[in-house]
Design a protein around this motif. Structure first.
Motif, PDB file in Angstrom:
ATOM      1  N   ALA A  66     -26.877  65.002 -55.351  1.00 42.37           N
ATOM      2  CA  ALA A  66     -26.270  63.702 -55.053  1.00 42.37           C
ATOM      3  C   ALA A  66     -26.252  62.781 -56.267  1.00 42.37           C
ATOM      4  N   THR A  67     -27.242  62.902 -57.139  1.00 38.51           N
ATOM      5  CA  THR A  67     -27.237  62.066 -58.337  1.00 38.51           C
ATOM      6  C   THR A  67     -26.166  62.517 -59.324  1.00 38.51           C
ATOM      7  N   THR A  68     -25.741  63.762 -59.223  1.00 41.20           N
ATOM      8  CA  THR A  68     -24.683  64.278 -60.090  1.00 41.20           C
ATOM      9  C   THR A  68     -23.313  63.830 -59.597  1.00 41.20           C
ATOM     10  N   SER A  69     -23.091  63.902 -58.283  1.00 43.19           N
ATOM     11  CA  SER A  69     -21.807  63.471 -57.726  1.00 43.19           C
ATOM     12  C   SER A  69     -21.694  61.952 -57.669  1.00 43.19           C
ATOM     13  N   GLY A  70     -22.836  61.260 -57.671  1.00 39.53           N
ATOM     14  CA  GLY A  70     -22.857  59.809 -57.535  1.00 39.53           C
ATOM     15  C   GLY A  70     -23.049  59.324 -56.118  1.00 39.53           C
ATOM     16  N   CYS A  71     -23.055  60.253 -55.151  1.00 39.01           N
ATOM     17  CA  CYS A  71     -23.187  59.879 -53.730  1.00 39.01           C
ATOM     18  C   CYS A  71     -24.655  59.931 -53.311  1.00 39.01           C
ATOM     19  N   TYR A  72     -25.483  59.121 -53.932  1.00 38.62           N
ATOM     20  CA  TYR A  72     -26.922  59.206 -53.715  1.00 38.62           C
ATOM     21  C   TYR A  72     -27.395  58.419 -52.491  1.00 38.62           C
ATOM     22  N   ARG A  73     -26.512  57.658 -51.851  1.00 35.90           N
ATOM     23  CA  ARG A  73     -26.847  56.997 -50.587  1.00 35.90           C
ATOM     24  C   ARG A  73     -25.597  56.922 -49.732  1.00 35.90           C
ATOM     25  N   ASN A  74     -25.768  56.606 -48.446  1.00 38.58           N
ATOM     26  CA  ASN A  74     -24.624  56.409 -47.562  1.00 38.58           C
ATOM     27  C   ASN A  74     -23.745  55.268 -48.078  1.00 38.58           C
ATOM     28  N   GLY A  75     -22.456  55.366 -47.812  1.00 40.95           N
ATOM     29  CA  GLY A  75     -21.542  54.294 -48.174  1.00 40.95           C
ATOM     30  C   GLY A  75     -20.906  54.430 -49.538  1.00 40.95           C
ATOM     31  N   ILE A  76     -21.279  55.473 -50.291  1.00 43.27           N
ATOM     32  CA  ILE A  76     -20.651  55.715 -51.581  1.00 43.27           C
ATOM     33  C   ILE A  76     -19.623  56.822 -51.400  1.00 43.27           C
ATOM     34  N   PRO A  77     -18.333  56.524 -51.542  1.00 46.30           N
ATOM     35  CA  PRO A  77     -17.316  57.560 -51.345  1.00 46.30           C
ATOM     36  C   PRO A  77     -17.433  58.669 -52.389  1.00 46.30           C
ATOM     37  N   PRO A 317     -17.821  78.060 -59.759  1.00 47.38           N
ATOM     38  CA  PRO A 317     -17.706  77.194 -60.943  1.00 47.38           C
ATOM     39  C   PRO A 317     -19.033  77.064 -61.677  1.00 47.38           C
ATOM     40  N   GLY A 318     -18.944  77.006 -62.990  1.00 50.67           N
ATOM     41  CA  GLY A 318     -20.151  76.933 -63.792  1.00 50.67           C
ATOM     42  C   GLY A 318     -20.918  75.638 -63.648  1.00 50.67           C
ATOM     43  N   ASP A 319     -20.254  74.573 -63.165  1.00 54.61           N
ATOM     44  CA  ASP A 319     -20.951  73.294 -63.048  1.00 54.61           C
ATOM     45  C   ASP A 319     -21.647  73.112 -61.704  1.00 54.61           C
ATOM     46  N   MET A 320     -21.528  74.093 -60.787  1.00 56.15           N
ATOM     47  CA  MET A 320     -22.296  73.997 -59.547  1.00 56.15           C
ATOM     48  C   MET A 320     -23.771  74.169 -59.855  1.00 56.15           C
ATOM     49  N   GLN A 321     -24.608  73.354 -59.224  1.00 59.27           N
ATOM     50  CA  GLN A 321     -26.039  73.364 -59.520  1.00 59.27           C
ATOM     51  C   GLN A 321     -26.847  74.230 -58.560  1.00 59.27           C
ATOM     52  N   VAL A 340     -37.959  74.362 -53.771  1.00 62.11           N
ATOM     53  CA  VAL A 340     -36.725  73.604 -53.594  1.00 62.11           C
ATOM     54  C   VAL A 340     -37.001  72.168 -54.022  1.00 62.11           C
ATOM     55  N   PHE A 341     -35.949  71.534 -54.518  1.00 63.39           N
ATOM     56  CA  PHE A 341     -36.030  70.180 -55.044  1.00 63.39           C
ATOM     57  C   PHE A 341     -35.295  69.237 -54.104  1.00 63.39           C
ATOM     58  N   VAL A 342     -35.928  68.104 -53.800  1.00 57.45           N
ATOM     59  CA  VAL A 342     -35.375  67.149 -52.842  1.00 57.45           C
ATOM     60  C   VAL A 342     -35.319  65.769 -53.474  1.00 57.45           C
ATOM     61  N   GLN A 343     -34.183  65.111 -53.349  1.00 55.56           N
ATOM     62  CA  GLN A 343     -34.028  63.710 -53.748  1.00 55.56           C
ATOM     63  C   GLN A 343     -33.967  62.860 -52.482  1.00 55.56           C
ATOM     64  N   ILE A 344     -34.624  61.713 -52.490  1.00 55.32           N
ATOM     65  CA  ILE A 344     -34.687  60.853 -51.303  1.00 55.32           C
ATOM     66  C   ILE A 344     -34.177  59.468 -51.675  1.00 55.32           C
ATOM     67  N   SER A 345     -33.371  58.894 -50.781  1.00 52.34           N
ATOM     68  CA  SER A 345     -32.820  57.562 -51.025  1.00 52.34           C
ATOM     69  C   SER A 345     -32.784  56.761 -49.735  1.00 52.34           C
ATOM     70  N   GLU A 346     -32.437  55.517 -49.863  1.00 51.83           N
ATOM     71  CA  GLU A 346     -32.260  54.550 -48.772  1.00 51.83           C
ATOM     72  C   GLU A 346     -33.573  54.010 -48.224  1.00 51.83           C
ATOM     73  N   SER A 347     -34.457  54.843 -47.707  1.00 49.09           N
ATOM     74  CA  SER A 347     -35.764  54.332 -47.292  1.00 49.09           C
ATOM     75  C   SER A 347     -36.569  53.925 -48.517  1.00 49.09           C
ATOM     76  N   VAL A 420     -31.534  69.103 -63.235  1.00 53.20           N
ATOM     77  CA  VAL A 420     -30.333  68.618 -62.539  1.00 53.20           C
ATOM     78  C   VAL A 420     -29.738  67.388 -63.210  1.00 53.20           C
ATOM     79  N   GLY A 421     -30.251  67.027 -64.385  1.00 55.95           N
ATOM     80  CA  GLY A 421     -29.613  65.964 -65.150  1.00 55.95           C
ATOM     81  C   GLY A 421     -30.325  64.627 -65.141  1.00 55.95           C
ATOM     82  N   GLU A 422     -31.507  64.551 -64.543  1.00 55.75           N
ATOM     83  CA  GLU A 422     -32.261  63.301 -64.562  1.00 55.75           C
ATOM     84  C   GLU A 422     -33.160  63.244 -65.799  1.00 55.75           C
ATOM     85  N   ARG A 423     -33.526  62.027 -66.184  1.00 59.63           N
ATOM     86  CA  ARG A 423     -34.475  61.870 -67.271  1.00 59.63           C
ATOM     87  C   ARG A 423     -35.880  62.202 -66.796  1.00 59.63           C
TER      88      ARG A 423
END
Length: 450
Positions: A66-77, A317-321, A340-347, A420-423
Motif C-alpha cells: 500500500a505504501t508503494t501504490s500510495g493507497c495506505y489508508r481508506n479514501g485514497i483512490p 511484471p517485474g515491479d510486483m512485490q 509475512v510483512f504487514v503495514q497498519i494504518s488508520e488506527s 518494499v521501499g521504506e526507509r
C-alpha cells in the motif's frame, strides 16, 4: 491450442480464517470452501498485508504494498496510472468484469477512469453505504443505479452467474467482491439472512473471543450466518460452472481482505497486527492447483496477483512485490520468506512481521495515521510466542527474557521495510519488564518449516 483458463476471484470482506471447517470451526459453515481447499490448494497460513479495506484491496489489485501504490489508508483512490490485474488480463485477451465492492475510487458512482481497467462494471465504491442486506444497490457501466433483488450475497451471486453465462465463449477474468461478512456500518451490526443469526447464536466461540469477549456475544451469530450464505454462494458459482462445462477450464481463488477481532484489540474490528485481524481463509481450485495439498508456508495477500498471472500463463511484471506460489504448489525447490510483512494504518501507523512462531509489531507514536504513511521512528508494541500462546493473550514485549528474540525480529522487520521501499527506521525497545519463569534463546527465533 490449449484454452486460457478463466479466472474468478471470490473475495469476501472481514472474514476470519477460523470460520472455515478446514481451520477447525465445528459449525459446518463452509462445506464448499472446505471441499475446494481439500481438492485444490489450501493456503493454510495466509495473511493480509494491510488489515483495512481500501489498502488491502489496492495490494490485491496491483501486487504491490500500500505504501508503494500510495493507497495506505481508506479514501485514497488508486492512481490511474497504476496497472491492475484487469489491465494484465485484458492485454492477454481476457474479458474482464468487476461485481461488488471496489473501495478504490474517490466518488460514487465510480467513473470509468477510476475502475482499475475493468470493462464490465456492476459495483459500488463503498457497498456498505450504497446498500443494505435486503437492499442491494450498485451502479453499471453507465453509472446508472441498479437495484438487485434478494439478500445481498444472493443478488451478487446471481449477477456473477449471469456474467459467467454471457462470457463462456471467451476467457474471462471476473472479480466478485462481496461486502459480507463485514458489518453494516450505519447499524454496527452483522445482518445475516432471515433465520440464520438465530441458528448460529451461542454455538461456538473462538478461544481469543472467549477470553476477551468484545462484541462477539452480540455479533457472532449474525457473522456466522453471513459466512454460511457466502459459502452457499460459492457452491452456486461452482454449480454454474459445472452446468456450463467450465469447471476444468476455470481457476477459482477464494480469499478475504482481512479478519475481524470484534472490538477485542481496539475500538472496532480490524486495524491491528493480531491474527484475528490479519489471517484470512484462502484456497485455489482449478487448472494448476488440483491436489496441491495444504501449503504451510506463510503467504501474503500481495502474493496472489503474481500467482493468478502465473497460473494463466501471463508474464508477472517485474515491479510486483509479491511472488507466485505456483513453485510451492508444484513442489519445486524455491527460497520462500520465513515471515509475512504487514503495514497498519488508520488506527495508528504500525508495522509487523509474523513468522511460524513469532509475532512482532511496532507503532509510531508521533505519526498521524490520516496523513503519514510511515515513520522514521517506532516503538515495540507487541511480541507473541505463537507456539505457547496461539491466541495472543500474553504480550511479551519488553520481557527481558525475550530481548534477544525481539532484537532478531527487529532486524528482520527493518529488512522487510527496506525491501518494499521504506526507509530503515529507528525502533525503540519496549519498556523493560521481568519475565518471571519465562526463558528463551535466540535459536528459537528461526524455527524452520517442518
Amino acid at each position: 491450442m490449449k484454452k486460457q483458463p478463466n479466472v474468478i476471484v471470490f473475495f469476501t470482506d472481514q472474514q476470519r480464517w477460523d470460520t472455515t471447517g478446514v481451520h477447525g470451526n465445528p459449525l459446518g459453515l463452509t462445506p464448499n470452501f472446505d471441499r475446494m481447499a481439500r481438492e485444490g490448494t489450501h493456503l493454510y497460513n495466509m495473511f493480509t498485508c494491510q488489515p483495512v479495506c481500501g489498502p488491502a484491496r489496492s495490494c490485491l489489485q496491483t501486487g504491490v504494498y500500500a505504501t508503494t501504490s500510495g493507497c495506505y489508508r481508506n479514501g485514497i483512490p488508486l492512481p490511474q496510472d497504476r496497472r491492475t490485474l484487469a489491465h494484465y488480463f485484458k492485454d492477454a485477451g481476457y474479458d474482464t468484469g468487476y461485481i461488488g465492492k471496489w473501495h478504490l475510487a474517490g466518488q460514487e458512482p465510480v467513473p470509468a477512469e477510476q475502475r482499475g481497467g475493468y470493462e464490465h462494471w456492476l459495483a459500488s465504491n463503498v457497498l456498505e453505504f450504497s446498500s443494505d442486506a435486503y437492499n442491494t444497490v450498485m451502479y453499471d457501466n453507465d453509472c446508472k443505479e441498479v437495484k438487485l433483488p434478494g439478500y445481498r450475497v444472493d443478488a451478487q451471486t446471481d449477477a456473477a452467474i449471469r456474467y459467467i453465462d454471457e462470457h463462456q465463449d471467451r476467457p474471462f477474468f471476473l472479480f466478485l467482491s462481496y461486502i459480507e461478512p463485514h458489518h453494516q456500518n450505519h447499524s454496527d451490526n452483522y445482518p445475516a439472512p432471515d433465520g440464520y443469526e438465530e441458528t448460529y447464536t451461542d454455538r461456538w466461540t473462538p478461544p481469543d473471543l472467549r477470553a476477551l469477549g468484545g462484541s462477539s456475544p452480540q455479533h457472532l451469530g449474525g457473522y456466522y450466518g453471513m459466512v454460511k450464505r457466502l459459502d452457499e454462494g460459492l457452491g452456486r458459482i461452482r454449480d454454474a460452472l459445472k452446468s456450463l462445462d467450465l469447471t476444468q477450464d476455470t481457476i477459482i481463488l477464494f480469499t478475504s481482505d482481512h479478519g475481524c477481532h470484534f472490538k477485542t484489540r481496539n475500538e472496532e474490528y480490524k486495524r491491528s497486527a493480531h491474527d484475528s485481524s490479519i489471517r484470512v481463509p484462502t484456497a485455489v481450485y482449478g487448472p494448476g492447483f488440483m491436489q496441491g495439498g495444504q501449503l504451510r508456508e506463510l503467504v501474503s495477500l500481495v502474493d496472489l496477483p503474481p500467482t493468478l498471472l502465473d497460473a494463466a500463463g501471463i508474464e508477472v511484471p517485474g515491479d510486483m512485490q509479491g511472488r507466485s506460489v505456483l513453485p510451492l504448489v508444484r513442489k519445486q525447490p524455491v527460497e520462500w520468506p520465513e515471515e509475512v510483512f504487514v503495514q497498519i494504518s488508520e488506527s495508528h501507523v504500525g508495522r509487523a512481521i509474523r513468522t511460524q512462531r513469532w509475532k512482532y509489531a511496532v507503532a509510531a507514536h508521533d505519526a498521524h495515521p490520516k496523513f503519514d504513511s510511515g515513520s522514521e521512528r517506532y516503538v515495540e508494541e507487541l511480541l507473541y510466542d505463537l507456539e505457547a500462546d496461539p491466541h495472543e493473550l500474553t504480550n511479551l514485549a519488553g520481557f527481558d527474557a525475550y530481548r534477544s528474540i525481539a532484537d532478531d525480529l527487529k532486524k528482520r522487520l527493518i529488512a522487510r521495510m527496506v525491501e518494499v521501499g521504506e526507509r530503515a527506521p529507528v525502533i525503540e525497545a519496549a519498556e523493560s519488564r521481568q519475565g518471571g519463569q519465562r526463558r528463551s534463546s535466540i535459536e528459537e527465533c528461526r524455527v524452520k518449516l517442518q
